[in-house]
Design a protein around this motif. Structure first.
Motif, PDB file in Angstrom:
ATOM      1  N   SER A   8      -5.142 -54.377 -54.839  1.00 29.10           N
ATOM      2  CA  SER A   8      -3.688 -54.519 -54.890  1.00 29.10           C
ATOM      3  C   SER A   8      -3.213 -54.813 -56.306  1.00 29.10           C
ATOM      4  O   SER A   8      -2.203 -54.262 -56.758  1.00 29.10           O
ATOM      5  CB  SER A   8      -3.240 -55.636 -53.948  1.00 29.10           C
ATOM      6  OG  SER A   8      -3.562 -55.310 -52.626  1.00 29.10           O
ATOM      7  N   ALA A  11      -3.482 -51.580 -58.288  1.00 25.74           N
ATOM      8  CA  ALA A  11      -2.399 -50.659 -57.942  1.00 25.74           C
ATOM      9  C   ALA A  11      -1.074 -51.115 -58.554  1.00 25.74           C
ATOM     10  O   ALA A  11      -0.284 -50.291 -59.037  1.00 25.74           O
ATOM     11  CB  ALA A  11      -2.277 -50.546 -56.427  1.00 25.74           C
ATOM     12  N   MET A  12      -0.843 -52.420 -58.561  1.00 17.89           N
ATOM     13  CA  MET A  12       0.374 -52.943 -59.163  1.00 17.89           C
ATOM     14  C   MET A  12       0.398 -52.668 -60.673  1.00 17.89           C
ATOM     15  O   MET A  12       1.418 -52.264 -61.224  1.00 17.89           O
ATOM     16  CB  MET A  12       0.506 -54.439 -58.911  1.00 17.89           C
ATOM     17  CG  MET A  12       1.794 -55.027 -59.482  1.00 17.89           C
ATOM     18  SD  MET A  12       1.870 -56.817 -59.369  1.00 17.89           S
ATOM     19  CE  MET A  12       0.618 -57.295 -60.542  1.00 17.89           C
ATOM     20  N   VAL A  14      -1.066 -50.261 -62.294  1.00 17.53           N
ATOM     21  CA  VAL A  14      -0.813 -48.836 -62.520  1.00 17.53           C
ATOM     22  C   VAL A  14       0.652 -48.520 -62.271  1.00 17.53           C
ATOM     23  O   VAL A  14       1.282 -47.777 -63.047  1.00 17.53           O
ATOM     24  CB  VAL A  14      -1.731 -47.974 -61.612  1.00 17.53           C
ATOM     25  CG1 VAL A  14      -1.320 -46.514 -61.660  1.00 17.53           C
ATOM     26  CG2 VAL A  14      -3.182 -48.130 -62.023  1.00 17.53           C
ATOM     27  N   GLY A  15       1.214 -49.075 -61.217  1.00 20.61           N
ATOM     28  CA  GLY A  15       2.624 -48.836 -60.921  1.00 20.61           C
ATOM     29  C   GLY A  15       3.548 -49.333 -62.025  1.00 20.61           C
ATOM     30  O   GLY A  15       4.494 -48.641 -62.425  1.00 20.61           O
ATOM     31  N   VAL A  16       3.275 -50.519 -62.535  1.00 23.50           N
ATOM     32  CA  VAL A  16       4.089 -51.069 -63.627  1.00 23.50           C
ATOM     33  C   VAL A  16       3.925 -50.218 -64.887  1.00 23.50           C
ATOM     34  O   VAL A  16       4.899 -49.930 -65.589  1.00 23.50           O
ATOM     35  CB  VAL A  16       3.710 -52.548 -63.893  1.00 23.50           C
ATOM     36  CG1 VAL A  16       4.344 -53.056 -65.169  1.00 23.50           C
ATOM     37  CG2 VAL A  16       4.124 -53.407 -62.714  1.00 23.50           C
ATOM     38  N   SER A  17       2.691 -49.787 -65.155  1.00 23.38           N
ATOM     39  CA  SER A  17       2.455 -48.930 -66.331  1.00 23.38           C
ATOM     40  C   SER A  17       3.222 -47.624 -66.213  1.00 23.38           C
ATOM     41  O   SER A  17       3.791 -47.137 -67.198  1.00 23.38           O
ATOM     42  CB  SER A  17       0.964 -48.629 -66.475  1.00 23.38           C
ATOM     43  OG  SER A  17       0.235 -49.816 -66.669  1.00 23.38           O
ATOM     44  N   MET A  18       3.238 -47.043 -65.025  1.00 27.36           N
ATOM     45  CA  MET A  18       3.972 -45.786 -64.828  1.00 27.36           C
ATOM     46  C   MET A  18       5.470 -45.984 -65.016  1.00 27.36           C
ATOM     47  O   MET A  18       6.169 -45.092 -65.466  1.00 27.36           O
ATOM     48  CB  MET A  18       3.700 -45.222 -63.421  1.00 27.36           C
ATOM     49  CG  MET A  18       2.309 -44.745 -63.199  1.00 27.36           C
ATOM     50  SD  MET A  18       1.937 -43.365 -64.268  1.00 27.36           S
ATOM     51  CE  MET A  18       0.178 -43.504 -64.331  1.00 27.36           C
ATOM     52  N   ALA A  19       5.969 -47.162 -64.662  1.00 30.18           N
ATOM     53  CA  ALA A  19       7.395 -47.436 -64.828  1.00 30.18           C
ATOM     54  C   ALA A  19       7.784 -47.466 -66.307  1.00 30.18           C
ATOM     55  O   ALA A  19       8.883 -47.056 -66.676  1.00 30.18           O
ATOM     56  CB  ALA A  19       7.750 -48.753 -64.162  1.00 30.18           C
ATOM     57  N   ILE A  25       6.584 -39.078 -61.603  1.00 35.94           N
ATOM     58  CA  ILE A  25       5.813 -39.720 -60.547  1.00 35.94           C
ATOM     59  C   ILE A  25       5.302 -38.688 -59.545  1.00 35.94           C
ATOM     60  O   ILE A  25       4.248 -38.869 -58.934  1.00 35.94           O
ATOM     61  CB  ILE A  25       6.637 -40.833 -59.856  1.00 35.94           C
ATOM     62  CG1 ILE A  25       5.748 -41.706 -58.968  1.00 35.94           C
ATOM     63  CG2 ILE A  25       7.760 -40.245 -59.051  1.00 35.94           C
ATOM     64  CD1 ILE A  25       4.768 -42.539 -59.719  1.00 35.94           C
ATOM     65  N   ALA A  29       1.505 -38.469 -58.431  1.00 39.69           N
ATOM     66  CA  ALA A  29       1.171 -38.608 -57.011  1.00 39.69           C
ATOM     67  C   ALA A  29       0.379 -37.399 -56.512  1.00 39.69           C
ATOM     68  O   ALA A  29      -0.583 -37.545 -55.754  1.00 39.69           O
ATOM     69  CB  ALA A  29       2.436 -38.791 -56.185  1.00 39.69           C
TER      70      ALA A  29
END
Length: 80
Positions: A8, A11-12, A14-19, A25, A29
């Motif tokens: 988790s 994943a968080m 990676v999500g923050v980095s993508m933002a 996205i 994905a």
């Protein structure tokens, strides 16, 4: 539980980095989905092939590994 928490957090991150990055996205994905599909399919096919050839030996080896792991945990708890 530790693996779930670690996954988790990963994943968080990676999500923050993508933002923060200017990336699509949808492309990310689709790439993750394609990689997951290919690796899962490859694993199933390899398991089917190897299971037909080495299934009995793999079951014995897996059983021995579980017995060893259980014995190790038991020993650790009884001596601690």
């Amino acid at each position: 539980m530790a693996t779930a928490v670690g996954t988790s957090i990963d994943a968080m991150a990676v999500g923050v980095s993508m933002a923060f990055l200017d990336v699509s996205i949808v492309v990310i994905a689709l790439a993750i989905g394609a990689a997951t599909m290919l690796m899962s399919t490859g694993g199933v096919l390899a398991g089917r092939f190897l299971g037909a050839r080495f299934g009995r030996y793999a079951e014995i080896l897996g059983g021995l590994a579980l017995i060893g792991l259980g014995s190790s945990i038991l020993y650790e708890h009884l001596t601690a």
